[in-house]
Design an enzyme around this catalytic site. Structure first.
Site, PDB file in Angstrom:
ATOM      1  N   CYS A   1      17.473  36.799  71.925  1.00 44.00           N
ATOM      2  CA  CYS A   1      17.053  35.402  71.958  1.00 44.00           C
ATOM      3  C   CYS A   1      18.158  34.584  72.610  1.00 44.00           C
ATOM      4  O   CYS A   1      19.260  34.483  72.069  1.00 44.00           O
ATOM      5  CB  CYS A   1      16.804  34.940  70.521  1.00 44.00           C
ATOM      6  SG  CYS A   1      16.296  33.250  70.387  1.00 44.00           S
TER       7      CYS A   1
ATOM      8  N   ASP B   1      17.389  46.914  59.045  1.00 41.36           N
ATOM      9  CA  ASP B   1      17.616  45.552  59.507  1.00 41.36           C
ATOM     10  C   ASP B   1      19.105  45.204  59.401  1.00 41.36           C
ATOM     11  O   ASP B   1      19.602  44.814  58.342  1.00 41.36           O
ATOM     12  CB  ASP B   1      16.753  44.586  58.670  1.00 41.36           C
ATOM     13  CG  ASP B   1      16.901  43.144  59.103  1.00 41.36           C
ATOM     14  OD1 ASP B   1      17.650  42.871  60.064  1.00 41.36           O
ATOM     15  OD2 ASP B   1      16.258  42.269  58.468  1.00 41.36           O
TER      16      ASP B   1
HETATM   17  N1  LIG Z   1      10.246  35.483  65.757  1.00 47.32           N
HETATM   18  C1  LIG Z   1      10.308  34.677  64.688  1.00 47.32           C
HETATM   19  N2  LIG Z   1       9.204  34.380  63.983  1.00 47.32           N
HETATM   20  C2  LIG Z   1       9.275  33.553  62.911  1.00 47.32           C
HETATM   21  N3  LIG Z   1      10.404  32.969  62.481  1.00 47.32           N
HETATM   22  C3  LIG Z   1      11.533  33.235  63.138  1.00 47.32           C
HETATM   23  C4  LIG Z   1      11.548  34.102  64.273  1.00 47.32           C
HETATM   24  N4  LIG Z   1      12.808  34.181  64.721  1.00 47.32           N
HETATM   25  C5  LIG Z   1      13.549  33.410  63.923  1.00 47.32           C
HETATM   26  N5  LIG Z   1      12.799  32.828  62.962  1.00 47.32           N
HETATM   27  C6  LIG Z   1      13.297  31.861  61.959  1.00 47.32           C
HETATM   28  O1  LIG Z   1      14.721  31.858  62.035  1.00 47.32           O
HETATM   29  C7  LIG Z   1      15.297  32.266  60.799  1.00 47.32           C
HETATM   30  C8  LIG Z   1      16.464  33.177  61.060  1.00 47.32           C
HETATM   31  O2  LIG Z   1      15.994  34.382  61.670  1.00 47.32           O
HETATM   32  P1  LIG Z   1      16.313  35.808  61.066  1.00 47.32           P
HETATM   33  O3  LIG Z   1      15.071  36.621  61.181  1.00 47.32           O
HETATM   34  O4  LIG Z   1      16.920  35.722  59.712  1.00 47.32           O
HETATM   35  O5  LIG Z   1      17.420  36.306  62.100  1.00 47.32           O
HETATM   36  P2  LIG Z   1      18.290  37.631  62.054  1.00 47.32           P
HETATM   37  O6  LIG Z   1      17.652  38.571  61.083  1.00 47.32           O
HETATM   38  O7  LIG Z   1      18.279  38.138  63.450  1.00 47.32           O
HETATM   39  O8  LIG Z   1      19.671  37.222  61.640  1.00 47.32           O
HETATM   40  C9  LIG Z   1      14.175  32.926  60.028  1.00 47.32           C
HETATM   41  O9  LIG Z   1      14.341  32.729  58.654  1.00 47.32           O
HETATM   42  C10 LIG Z   1      12.945  32.225  60.540  1.00 47.32           C
HETATM   43  O10 LIG Z   1      12.757  31.006  59.859  1.00 47.32           O
HETATM   44  O1  LIG Z   2      26.547  45.306  59.720  1.00 48.48           O
HETATM   45  P1  LIG Z   2      25.749  44.601  60.759  1.00 48.48           P
HETATM   46  O2  LIG Z   2      25.027  45.523  61.688  1.00 48.48           O
HETATM   47  O3  LIG Z   2      26.563  43.590  61.493  1.00 48.48           O
HETATM   48  O4  LIG Z   2      24.561  43.834  60.039  1.00 48.48           O
HETATM   49  C1  LIG Z   2      24.679  43.245  58.796  1.00 48.48           C
HETATM   50  C2  LIG Z   2      25.131  41.821  58.921  1.00 48.48           C
HETATM   51  O5  LIG Z   2      24.200  41.065  59.685  1.00 48.48           O
HETATM   52  C3  LIG Z   2      24.011  39.789  59.163  1.00 48.48           C
HETATM   53  C4  LIG Z   2      24.331  38.893  60.344  1.00 48.48           C
HETATM   54  O6  LIG Z   2      24.243  37.558  60.071  1.00 48.48           O
HETATM   55  O7  LIG Z   2      22.697  39.793  58.675  1.00 48.48           O
HETATM   56  P2  LIG Z   2      21.784  38.690  57.957  1.00 48.48           P
HETATM   57  O8  LIG Z   2      21.952  37.465  58.753  1.00 48.48           O
HETATM   58  O9  LIG Z   2      20.418  39.285  58.018  1.00 48.48           O
HETATM   59  O10 LIG Z   2      22.289  38.531  56.577  1.00 48.48           O
HETATM   60  C5  LIG Z   2      25.005  39.689  58.005  1.00 48.48           C
HETATM   61  O11 LIG Z   2      24.583  39.071  56.884  1.00 48.48           O
HETATM   62  C6  LIG Z   2      25.220  41.136  57.628  1.00 48.48           C
HETATM   63  O12 LIG Z   2      26.379  41.361  56.930  1.00 48.48           O
END
Ligand SMILES: Nc1ncnc2c1ncn2[C@@H]1O[C@H](COP(=O)(O)OP(=O)(O)O)[C@@H](O)[C@H]1O
Ligand SMILES: O=P(O)(O)OC[C@H]1O[C@@](CO)(OP(=O)(O)O)[C@@H](O)[C@@H]1O
Length: 410
Positions: free
Chosen positions: A244, A206
């Protein structure tokens, strides 16, 4: 978030305007000097805290069978039914009987920040846990952001929150890409070690994995692992790209991002503005995973004589857009039932994402905005709406789109 006082107004006790991810020489030099194994050995990073996401009403994943998988049955008409995975122990036994290595799976996520990658990871794990065919598999998400946050705290504690913030040491600025890579490498290293030592069966990487260069690195690590005669397993990579571009979804997701550890002592408005800047930085460097990249990877795998297979799936706007035409599949030679079953389930998850999880998420987004619109009008209520609309306004999204297009046109 501490930026919200009890009476509901948005105030902060914080005096610092820095963010945790601002680079600090001490954190960075520690990364360079100490091997990632140090962090694992000392149990500094624990990624195993997936919370179960409730299933949508009326849906039972336990009822999944090949009958419900029209697209999937066409690719594996001879697969056994009901779908059953052998336990790892059964496979180890079989391994002694043949030289073919047992398979492990890595979902390599791709997508800009706040598109829902971590949310989809939790849902995928829940989906696999709830399916009789895969419920015994050990699934873990390895989140590069969490590793970064934990390592920053470990090195600096509360001081990490007091560092002066200036744009020159923003970890997400393009000029610091190489520094950010360290966290991703440590995370990937941990992931591969856990698969190899049979602690985990299905790993989710992730991270944004937003640049071609990074993805090349990830796939080269996987192919080196697969080529190594000392490796205990064969890793099957599955790309899962989350996109998205719906403004309400992005706003809602960024709103939720402001409650993570990056911003726990920050005012709400500051956190929104900071994340908005982060997203712009990412857009200026982002290259989506394409069919072309998929084909190039397959070619490079084939030249190396690797037969582990490669798969790529997309979820767009929470499953509202069908992605069948852009999903890709390159089956390994001698594809085992185990691999086939996992691919069938991955495809089911992607193709039915909207009804499995997307619709309840969309309901949450709608509820959030209708509540916020009401609060906005009420004096003394929690008003996130003003900050969200002020920072993430129409101009912001136009600019974001321009940055993305400019980068893609390079
Ligand atoms: N497909 C989804 N289903 C449920 N919650 C979601 C979804 N996409 C976004 N969210 C909400 O948005 C917030 C941020 O999304 P997140 O999964 O952390 O994004 P990313 O990992 O891509 O940075 C999550 O904590 C959740 O509350
Ligand atoms: O190194 P990449 O691939 O950018 O992914 C990690 C980065 O993605 C992020 C982008 O916001 O993830 P997260 O939001 O899940 O914490 C940063 O926190 C993190 O440093």
């Amino acid at each position: 978030m501490s930026g919200t006082s009890l009476n509901g107004s948005l105030k902060s006790n914080s005096t610092s305007e820095n963010s945790l991810f601002s680079l600090n020489k001490k954190v960075y030099s520690n990364l360079l000097l100490q091997k990632s194994s140090y962090y694992y050995a000392n149990d500094e990073i624990d990624e195993n805290n997936e919370s179960d996401v409730p299933l949508p009403h009326g849906l039972s994943l336990n009822n999944l069978s090949t009958e419900h998988l029209p697209t999937l049955s066409r690719v594996n008409s001879h697969s056994p039914s009901p779908l059953t995975f052998k336990s790892t122990r059964d496979y180890s036994r079989l391994m002694n009987e043949s030289t073919v290595k047992d398979s492990k799976f890595v979902f390599v996520l791709v997508g800009l920040p706040a598109v829902g990658k971590s949310a989809v990871s939790s849902q995928l794990i829940q989906f696999l846990r709830n399916n009789p065919a895969t419920h015994s598999l050990r699934c873990t998400s390895f989140n590069a952001g969490k590793v970064r946050r934990k390592m920053s705290y470990r090195n600096l504690g509360m001081r990490s929150m007091q560092l002066a913030n200036n744009s020159s040491d923003d970890l997400f600025s393009p000029k610091n890409t190489e520094k950010k890579e360290k966290y991703a490498r440590i995370t990937l290293d941990k992931l591969i070690k856990e698969l190899d030592s049979d602690i985990c069966d299905v790993a989710i990487f992730d991270a944004t994995n937003s640049q071609v260069q990074r993805r090349k690195f990830v796939f080269s690590e996987i192919s080196s692992y697969n080529q190594d005669i000392h490796s205990n397993f064969s890793i099957i990579p599955i790309v899962l790209q989350i996109t998205c571009d719906d403004q309400s979804f992005v706003k809602f997701n960024i709103h939720n991002k402001t409650f993570n550890e990056d911003y726990f002592d920050k005012p709400y408005h500051y956190a929104i503005a900071d994340f908005a800047r982060r997203l712009k930085n990412y857009c200026s460097q982002f290259t989506p995973f394409s069919k072309n990249e998929f084909a190039l990877l397959v070619d490079s795998f084939d030249t190396k004589g690797l037969n582990s297979g490669l798969f790529a799936y997309n979820i767009i706007n929470s499953g509202l857009v069908s992605t069948t035409s852009i999903n890709s599949r390159h089956l390994p030679a001698n594809c085992s039932d185990k691999v086939m079953e996992m691919i069938m389930l991955a495809e089911y998850f992607v193709e039915h994402y909207a009804s499995l999880f997307g619709s309840s998420y969309i309901e949450r987004v709608k509820d959030f905005f209708s509540e916020q619109k009401q609060n906005h009008l009420k004096l003394g209520s929690l008003d996130y709406f003003s900050s969200l609309s002020a920072v993430l306004d129409e101009n912001y999204f136009i600019e974001l789109q321009e940055i993305l297009e400019k980068n893609l046109g390079k």
